[in-house]
Design an enzyme around this catalytic site. Sequence first.
Site, PDB file in Angstrom:
ATOM      1  N   ALA A 198      45.605  35.244  30.894  1.00 51.42           N
ATOM      2  CA  ALA A 198      45.341  34.265  32.396  1.00 51.42           C
ATOM      3  C   ALA A 198      45.494  34.863  33.106  1.00 51.42           C
ATOM      4  O   ALA A 198      47.050  35.043  33.493  1.00 51.42           O
ATOM      5  CB  ALA A 198      45.547  32.964  31.395  1.00 51.42           C
TER       6      ALA A 198
ATOM      7  N   LYS B 212      41.040  42.805  31.065  1.00 51.34           N
ATOM      8  CA  LYS B 212      39.733  43.593  31.026  1.00 51.34           C
ATOM      9  C   LYS B 212      38.452  43.452  30.584  1.00 51.34           C
ATOM     10  O   LYS B 212      37.831  43.411  30.205  1.00 51.34           O
ATOM     11  CB  LYS B 212      40.227  45.189  31.494  1.00 51.34           C
ATOM     12  CG  LYS B 212      40.890  45.337  32.923  1.00 51.34           C
ATOM     13  CD  LYS B 212      41.416  47.313  32.689  1.00 51.34           C
ATOM     14  CE  LYS B 212      40.394  47.142  33.762  1.00 51.34           C
ATOM     15  NZ  LYS B 212      39.520  47.297  34.721  1.00 51.34           N
TER      16      LYS B 212
ATOM     17  N   ALA C 229      29.001  39.366  41.250  1.00 52.43           N
ATOM     18  CA  ALA C 229      30.412  38.811  41.117  1.00 52.43           C
ATOM     19  C   ALA C 229      30.760  38.892  42.432  1.00 52.43           C
ATOM     20  O   ALA C 229      31.897  38.504  42.128  1.00 52.43           O
ATOM     21  CB  ALA C 229      30.484  39.845  40.191  1.00 52.43           C
TER      22      ALA C 229
ATOM     23  N   ASP D 291      35.405  45.299  36.066  1.00 58.67           N
ATOM     24  CA  ASP D 291      35.187  45.304  34.463  1.00 58.67           C
ATOM     25  C   ASP D 291      34.024  44.723  34.406  1.00 58.67           C
ATOM     26  O   ASP D 291      32.849  44.925  33.341  1.00 58.67           O
ATOM     27  CB  ASP D 291      36.035  43.803  34.486  1.00 58.67           C
ATOM     28  CG  ASP D 291      37.193  44.622  34.056  1.00 58.67           C
ATOM     29  OD1 ASP D 291      37.828  45.430  33.861  1.00 58.67           O
ATOM     30  OD2 ASP D 291      38.484  43.301  34.183  1.00 58.67           O
TER      31      ASP D 291
ATOM     32  N   GLY E 293      29.278  52.592  46.000  1.00 56.72           N
ATOM     33  CA  GLY E 293      28.181  52.594  44.596  1.00 56.72           C
ATOM     34  C   GLY E 293      29.261  53.240  43.231  1.00 56.72           C
ATOM     35  O   GLY E 293      29.949  53.049  43.448  1.00 56.72           O
TER      36      GLY E 293
ATOM     37  N   ARG F 199      31.571  35.740  44.705  1.00 57.64           N
ATOM     38  CA  ARG F 199      33.109  34.285  44.359  1.00 57.64           C
ATOM     39  C   ARG F 199      33.725  35.286  43.864  1.00 57.64           C
ATOM     40  O   ARG F 199      34.105  36.223  43.651  1.00 57.64           O
ATOM     41  CB  ARG F 199      31.884  34.314  43.241  1.00 57.64           C
ATOM     42  CG  ARG F 199      30.423  33.179  43.853  1.00 57.64           C
ATOM     43  CD  ARG F 199      29.372  32.748  42.763  1.00 57.64           C
ATOM     44  NE  ARG F 199      28.991  33.697  41.581  1.00 57.64           N
ATOM     45  CZ  ARG F 199      27.881  33.604  41.160  1.00 57.64           C
ATOM     46  NH1 ARG F 199      26.789  33.571  42.120  1.00 57.64           N
ATOM     47  NH2 ARG F 199      27.471  34.576  39.859  1.00 57.64           N
TER      48      ARG F 199
ATOM     49  N   ALA G 155      38.306  40.822  28.130  1.00 52.28           N
ATOM     50  CA  ALA G 155      37.962  40.061  27.684  1.00 52.28           C
ATOM     51  C   ALA G 155      36.613  40.037  29.301  1.00 52.28           C
ATOM     52  O   ALA G 155      35.533  38.886  29.390  1.00 52.28           O
ATOM     53  CB  ALA G 155      38.781  38.767  28.217  1.00 52.28           C
TER      54      ALA G 155
END
Length: 328
Positions: free
Chosen positions: A40, A68, A307, A277, A250, A310, A70
Amino acid sequence: MSDPSSSAPEVRAAARAARSALERVTNRRGRVGVLGSLNADLTVTTRTLPGPGETVVGDPLVVRPGGKSANQAVACALAGADTLMVGAVGDDAHGEMLRESLTRAGVDISGVRSAQVATGTAVITVDHRGENTIVVSAGANGTLGADDVHDAADALRAVSVLGLCLEVSDPALLAAQRLVNSAGGTTVLNVSPLREVSAELVADAQVLIVNEHELAAVVGSDPGREPADIAAALDGHGIGRAVVTLGAQGSVAVEAGLVVSVPAFPVQAIDTTGAGDAFMGTLMAAIAAEVPLGEGAALASAFAAVAVTRRGAQASYPGQPELQEFLA
Ligand code: ATP
């Protein structure tokens, strides 16, 4: 990448490679297993980070699913791969949140067991410039061992790709890697978070995923960012298949003597938490579909680019429709 025609030629080429990789991920199903951590993420934003002995006032606490492994499993499933998670959570609300997040993304959580200790936790403070401090309490992740690999052996033997990172103990990682290597699967090791690690784990990983700091630790010196220098450093250590991520610069993919430089997609980044991740999870989906590493890295670059626009890790990851739209 709202207007691809205004992008640099190498970005347009990466978008083409990513579209082709996505199509293959969608049409070909090899199963991906991810063994490791679930946390969490407890985040508080403050104006300035507290120094030792200092107390500062923060914004309201935000609790999000992380860890990481998950994160990688969620990215892999959202990119379109059949994905299994093996790990442990506590019998508590954070564990329930993590199970729900994985399930929502389509991950098979039959390998996630309940432990008699609290779910792993990352306590994160972020200041207004985006600088952060992170304290990880392993909790249930610390109970993961070779017994868990034994219990999940049948399911792990059936995966075509296994993803590992360093948030759980070496005995668990080594047992899982040996099992999948001997069953003919492809083992992918993310040498993160950086710590002392068994030499066997690194030597026997079939694909290494590292950022530039992790690369320097693995090869013993910093080769810099030139693709040819990165490839030479990897070759000098007998590493034939690897992707080195370079943040907004990159990544560089090396496979069978081929060196591919993959650009990051130009986006307005607001939070890069979990970008690595996101990249690794998507890359594993591509490897399971037998996509060449360079093309897989292009798809992973697109996924991670969405990703970073956000907040959060898992919470920021796109699904296939959004990814297709981004690449259109
Ligand atoms: P972290 O540990 O913060 O998750 P990392 O160091 O493992 O990250 P990075 O190299 O920072 O991984 O990022 C992984 C990939 O994500 C990069 O190779 C790139 O494709 C993408 N990425 C990261 N930052 C940006 C950015 N600002 N804009 C676009 N893409 C980005």
